[in-house]
Design a protein around this motif. Structure first.
Motif, PDB file in Angstrom:
ATOM      1  N   VAL A  45     -21.930  11.051  71.105  1.00  0.00           N
ATOM      2  CA  VAL A  45     -21.524   9.773  70.525  1.00  0.00           C
ATOM      3  C   VAL A  45     -20.130   9.347  70.983  1.00  0.00           C
ATOM      4  O   VAL A  45     -19.797   8.156  70.974  1.00  0.00           O
ATOM      5  N   TYR A  46     -19.321  10.306  71.419  1.00  0.00           N
ATOM      6  CA  TYR A  46     -17.973   9.972  71.864  1.00  0.00           C
ATOM      7  C   TYR A  46     -17.862   9.791  73.383  1.00  0.00           C
ATOM      8  O   TYR A  46     -16.772   9.542  73.903  1.00  0.00           O
ATOM      9  N   ILE A  47     -18.968   9.918  74.087  1.00  0.00           N
ATOM     10  CA  ILE A  47     -18.907   9.775  75.550  1.00  0.00           C
ATOM     11  C   ILE A  47     -18.383   8.397  75.977  1.00  0.00           C
ATOM     12  O   ILE A  47     -17.532   8.316  76.878  1.00  0.00           O
ATOM     13  N   PRO A  48     -18.801   7.288  75.343  1.00  0.00           N
ATOM     14  CA  PRO A  48     -18.238   5.993  75.763  1.00  0.00           C
ATOM     15  C   PRO A  48     -16.724   5.936  75.603  1.00  0.00           C
ATOM     16  O   PRO A  48     -16.017   5.434  76.487  1.00  0.00           O
ATOM     17  N   GLN A  49     -16.220   6.467  74.510  1.00  0.00           N
ATOM     18  CA  GLN A  49     -14.761   6.482  74.290  1.00  0.00           C
ATOM     19  C   GLN A  49     -14.062   7.308  75.370  1.00  0.00           C
ATOM     20  O   GLN A  49     -13.049   6.896  75.941  1.00  0.00           O
ATOM     21  N   VAL A  50     -14.634   8.456  75.666  1.00  0.00           N
ATOM     22  CA  VAL A  50     -14.042   9.348  76.672  1.00  0.00           C
ATOM     23  C   VAL A  50     -14.107   8.687  78.054  1.00  0.00           C
ATOM     24  O   VAL A  50     -13.138   8.722  78.818  1.00  0.00           O
ATOM     25  N   ALA A  51     -15.233   8.059  78.358  1.00  0.00           N
ATOM     26  CA  ALA A  51     -15.408   7.415  79.670  1.00  0.00           C
ATOM     27  C   ALA A  51     -14.362   6.317  79.856  1.00  0.00           C
ATOM     28  O   ALA A  51     -13.762   6.179  80.939  1.00  0.00           O
ATOM     29  N   GLU A  52     -14.145   5.546  78.817  1.00  0.00           N
ATOM     30  CA  GLU A  52     -13.172   4.451  78.912  1.00  0.00           C
ATOM     31  C   GLU A  52     -11.755   5.003  79.082  1.00  0.00           C
ATOM     32  O   GLU A  52     -10.987   4.540  79.918  1.00  0.00           O
ATOM     33  N   ARG A  53     -11.448   6.045  78.319  1.00  0.00           N
ATOM     34  CA  ARG A  53     -10.084   6.600  78.335  1.00  0.00           C
ATOM     35  C   ARG A  53      -9.782   7.325  79.649  1.00  0.00           C
ATOM     36  O   ARG A  53      -8.655   7.325  80.118  1.00  0.00           O
ATOM     37  N   LEU A  54     -10.794   7.990  80.214  1.00  0.00           N
ATOM     38  CA  LEU A  54     -10.542   8.838  81.391  1.00  0.00           C
ATOM     39  C   LEU A  54     -10.801   8.139  82.721  1.00  0.00           C
ATOM     40  O   LEU A  54     -10.486   8.683  83.777  1.00  0.00           O
ATOM     41  N   ALA A  55     -11.383   6.929  82.680  1.00  0.00           N
ATOM     42  CA  ALA A  55     -11.668   6.217  83.939  1.00  0.00           C
ATOM     43  C   ALA A  55     -10.371   6.105  84.746  1.00  0.00           C
ATOM     44  O   ALA A  55      -9.326   5.749  84.208  1.00  0.00           O
ATOM     45  N   GLY A  56     -10.430   6.466  86.005  1.00  0.00           N
ATOM     46  CA  GLY A  56      -9.248   6.375  86.871  1.00  0.00           C
ATOM     47  C   GLY A  56      -8.316   7.571  86.760  1.00  0.00           C
ATOM     48  O   GLY A  56      -7.337   7.663  87.498  1.00  0.00           O
ATOM     49  N   SER A  57      -8.612   8.496  85.857  1.00  0.00           N
ATOM     50  CA  SER A  57      -7.783   9.711  85.719  1.00  0.00           C
ATOM     51  C   SER A  57      -8.416  10.828  86.548  1.00  0.00           C
ATOM     52  O   SER A  57      -9.569  10.714  86.974  1.00  0.00           O
ATOM     53  N   PRO A  58      -7.702  11.927  86.750  1.00  0.00           N
ATOM     54  CA  PRO A  58      -8.310  13.030  87.514  1.00  0.00           C
ATOM     55  C   PRO A  58      -9.273  13.874  86.673  1.00  0.00           C
ATOM     56  O   PRO A  58      -9.833  14.846  87.173  1.00  0.00           O
ATOM     57  N   VAL A  59      -9.444  13.521  85.420  1.00  0.00           N
ATOM     58  CA  VAL A  59     -10.284  14.346  84.532  1.00  0.00           C
ATOM     59  C   VAL A  59     -11.698  13.747  84.461  1.00  0.00           C
ATOM     60  O   VAL A  59     -11.865  12.559  84.155  1.00  0.00           O
ATOM     61  N   ALA A  60     -12.693  14.576  84.755  1.00  0.00           N
ATOM     62  CA  ALA A  60     -14.090  14.129  84.700  1.00  0.00           C
ATOM     63  C   ALA A  60     -14.665  14.437  83.321  1.00  0.00           C
ATOM     64  O   ALA A  60     -14.039  15.109  82.505  1.00  0.00           O
ATOM     65  N   TRP A  61     -15.874  13.944  83.069  1.00  0.00           N
ATOM     66  CA  TRP A  61     -16.495  14.214  81.774  1.00  0.00           C
ATOM     67  C   TRP A  61     -17.994  14.444  81.945  1.00  0.00           C
ATOM     68  O   TRP A  61     -18.591  14.102  82.964  1.00  0.00           O
ATOM     69  N   GLY A  62     -18.560  15.051  80.914  1.00  0.00           N
ATOM     70  CA  GLY A  62     -19.988  15.353  80.966  1.00  0.00           C
ATOM     71  C   GLY A  62     -20.539  15.512  79.564  1.00  0.00           C
ATOM     72  O   GLY A  62     -19.820  15.327  78.576  1.00  0.00           O
ATOM     73  N   SER A  63     -21.803  15.878  79.486  1.00  0.00           N
ATOM     74  CA  SER A  63     -22.467  16.044  78.194  1.00  0.00           C
ATOM     75  C   SER A  63     -22.658  17.529  77.912  1.00  0.00           C
ATOM     76  O   SER A  63     -22.588  18.361  78.816  1.00  0.00           O
ATOM     77  N   GLN A  64     -22.942  17.824  76.657  1.00  0.00           N
ATOM     78  CA  GLN A  64     -23.149  19.223  76.259  1.00  0.00           C
ATOM     79  C   GLN A  64     -24.619  19.629  76.365  1.00  0.00           C
ATOM     80  O   GLN A  64     -24.961  20.799  76.180  1.00  0.00           O
ATOM     81  N   ASP A  65     -25.464  18.643  76.611  1.00  0.00           N
ATOM     82  CA  ASP A  65     -26.904  18.879  76.644  1.00  0.00           C
ATOM     83  C   ASP A  65     -27.519  17.658  77.328  1.00  0.00           C
ATOM     84  O   ASP A  65     -26.820  16.671  77.598  1.00  0.00           O
ATOM     85  N   ILE A  66     -28.803  17.698  77.586  1.00  0.00           N
ATOM     86  CA  ILE A  66     -29.481  16.562  78.238  1.00  0.00           C
ATOM     87  C   ILE A  66     -30.964  16.688  77.926  1.00  0.00           C
ATOM     88  O   ILE A  66     -31.473  17.810  77.785  1.00  0.00           O
ATOM     89  N   SER A  67     -31.642  15.561  77.856  1.00  0.00           N
ATOM     90  CA  SER A  67     -33.092  15.624  77.648  1.00  0.00           C
ATOM     91  C   SER A  67     -33.790  16.044  78.936  1.00  0.00           C
ATOM     92  O   SER A  67     -33.321  15.728  80.031  1.00  0.00           O
ATOM     93  N   ASP A  68     -34.912  16.702  78.781  1.00  0.00           N
ATOM     94  CA  ASP A  68     -35.737  16.989  79.967  1.00  0.00           C
ATOM     95  C   ASP A  68     -36.595  15.763  80.316  1.00  0.00           C
ATOM     96  O   ASP A  68     -37.284  15.772  81.336  1.00  0.00           O
ATOM     97  N   GLN A  69     -36.536  14.712  79.479  1.00  0.00           N
ATOM     98  CA  GLN A  69     -37.373  13.515  79.667  1.00  0.00           C
ATOM     99  C   GLN A  69     -36.515  12.344  80.135  1.00  0.00           C
ATOM    100  O   GLN A  69     -35.321  12.299  79.860  1.00  0.00           O
ATOM    101  N   ASP A  70     -37.182  11.360  80.796  1.00  0.00           N
ATOM    102  CA  ASP A  70     -36.450  10.172  81.268  1.00  0.00           C
ATOM    103  C   ASP A  70     -36.315   9.109  80.194  1.00  0.00           C
ATOM    104  O   ASP A  70     -35.268   8.494  80.025  1.00  0.00           O
ATOM    105  N   SER A  71     -37.436   8.842  79.487  1.00  0.00           N
ATOM    106  CA  SER A  71     -37.429   7.793  78.459  1.00  0.00           C
ATOM    107  C   SER A  71     -38.713   7.926  77.654  1.00  0.00           C
ATOM    108  O   SER A  71     -39.620   8.657  78.047  1.00  0.00           O
ATOM    109  N   GLY A  72     -38.787   7.202  76.556  1.00  0.00           N
ATOM    110  CA  GLY A  72     -40.025   7.191  75.788  1.00  0.00           C
ATOM    111  C   GLY A  72     -39.844   7.691  74.369  1.00  0.00           C
ATOM    112  O   GLY A  72     -38.743   7.673  73.819  1.00  0.00           O
ATOM    113  N   ALA A  73     -40.934   8.145  73.776  1.00  0.00           N
ATOM    114  CA  ALA A  73     -40.948   8.519  72.362  1.00  0.00           C
ATOM    115  C   ALA A  73     -40.460   9.956  72.187  1.00  0.00           C
ATOM    116  O   ALA A  73     -41.252  10.890  71.989  1.00  0.00           O
ATOM    117  N   PHE A  74     -39.166  10.121  72.291  1.00  0.00           N
ATOM    118  CA  PHE A  74     -38.538  11.449  72.175  1.00  0.00           C
ATOM    119  C   PHE A  74     -37.310  11.308  71.273  1.00  0.00           C
ATOM    120  O   PHE A  74     -36.165  11.265  71.740  1.00  0.00           O
TER     121      PHE A  74
END
Ligand code: PEP
Length: 250
Positions: A45-74
């Motif tokens: 939920v905080y990824i948008p905030q982090v993305a905005e704050r870190l854009a253009g900085s040397p610090v990258a960001w990522g998620s702690q998990d990810i779905s195995d699915q692309d889209s749909g009823a999950f």
């Protein structure tokens, strides 16, 4: 020559305000470790905030998990394309807390790894044994099994675009760090296993150590031949401590 990567896993911690403070501190000090790759992995939920704050900085960001699915009823899932909308670079997969608390097995983890790669994200694949497994002397076979699930699904070359994190479960959040030699032994095992399949991949892939890394022990861990940085839990929530770890790799 592999670069050192220090990635913070914030787990289920933070608020809008505390994250603003934490990021200000990290960005202010990141320049001191210019040759180290730095990343943070906030709750989704905080990824948008982090993305905005870190854009253009040397610090990258990522998620702690990810779905195995692309889209749909999950219900409750977050896909690679959603993470791409916020320019995530990394996605942690197979963290031991996902494996043990949410029953995510090797095959499921491998599918998440595949989804991250397909979406252009760099998976940080976590592997590691429990205390019981270490005491039984099966550390290598456990780590090999966790790696094999990914190699069987995606092929060893997939690890060219991935990071591996060796995280002995007994060292995560416990204050018990593996000794540099204990960690190096498993890292060397992992690299050796990959080298049997593809020397180029084995040479290139960054293998991070995770498990109670702090400013005080990071340098000796990162000095080991096959340790290419750290996946940092608790200590990544304190900007000064996190920056000390980053500087240890500089
Ligand atoms: C982790 O959760 O990935 C981790 C390494 O945690 P800690 O640094 O708190 O042991």
């Amino acid at each position: 020559m592999r670069q050192i990567l220090v990635a913070g896993n914030w787990k289920l911690n933070g608020s809008r305000d505390s994250i603003e403070q934490l990021l200000s501190g990290i960005v202010a000090g990141a320049g001191a470790a210019a040759n180290v790759q730095i990343a943070v992995c906030p709750p989704f939920v905080y990824i948008p905030q982090v993305a905005e704050r870190l854009a253009g900085s040397p610090v990258a960001w990522g998620s702690q998990d990810i779905s195995d699915q692309d889209s749909g009823a999950f219900t409750g899932e977050v896909s690679a394309s959603m993470l791409n909308d916020f320019n995530c670079k990394y996605a942690i997969v197979g963290h031991s807390e996902r494996r043990s608390l949410y029953a995510e097995d090797d095959a499921f983890t491998a599918r998440k790894f595949a989804a991250a790669r397909k979406g252009g994200l760099i998976p940080i694949l976590c592997v590691g044994e429990t205390l019981e497994e270490r005491e039984q002397g099966v550390t290598e076979s456990v780590v090999a099994r966790q790696l094999d699930a990914v190699i069987e699904l995606e092929g060893v070359a997939a690890l060219n675009d991935a990071v591996i994190a060796y995280e002995p479960v007994w060292a995560i959040g416990t204050g018990k760090t593996a000794t540099p030699q204990q960690a190096q032994d498993v890292h060397a095992f992992i690299r050796g296993k990959l080298a049997e399949l593809n020397v180029g991949v084995a040479d290139k892939v960054q293998i991070l150590y995770g498990g109670s890394v702090k400013g005080a022990n990071a340098a000796e861990l990162f000095a080991m031949a096959d340790i290419d940085g750290g996946l940092i839990g608790g200590a990544s929530l304190d900007a000064n401590e996190f920056l000390k770890i980053c500087s240890a790799g500089a």
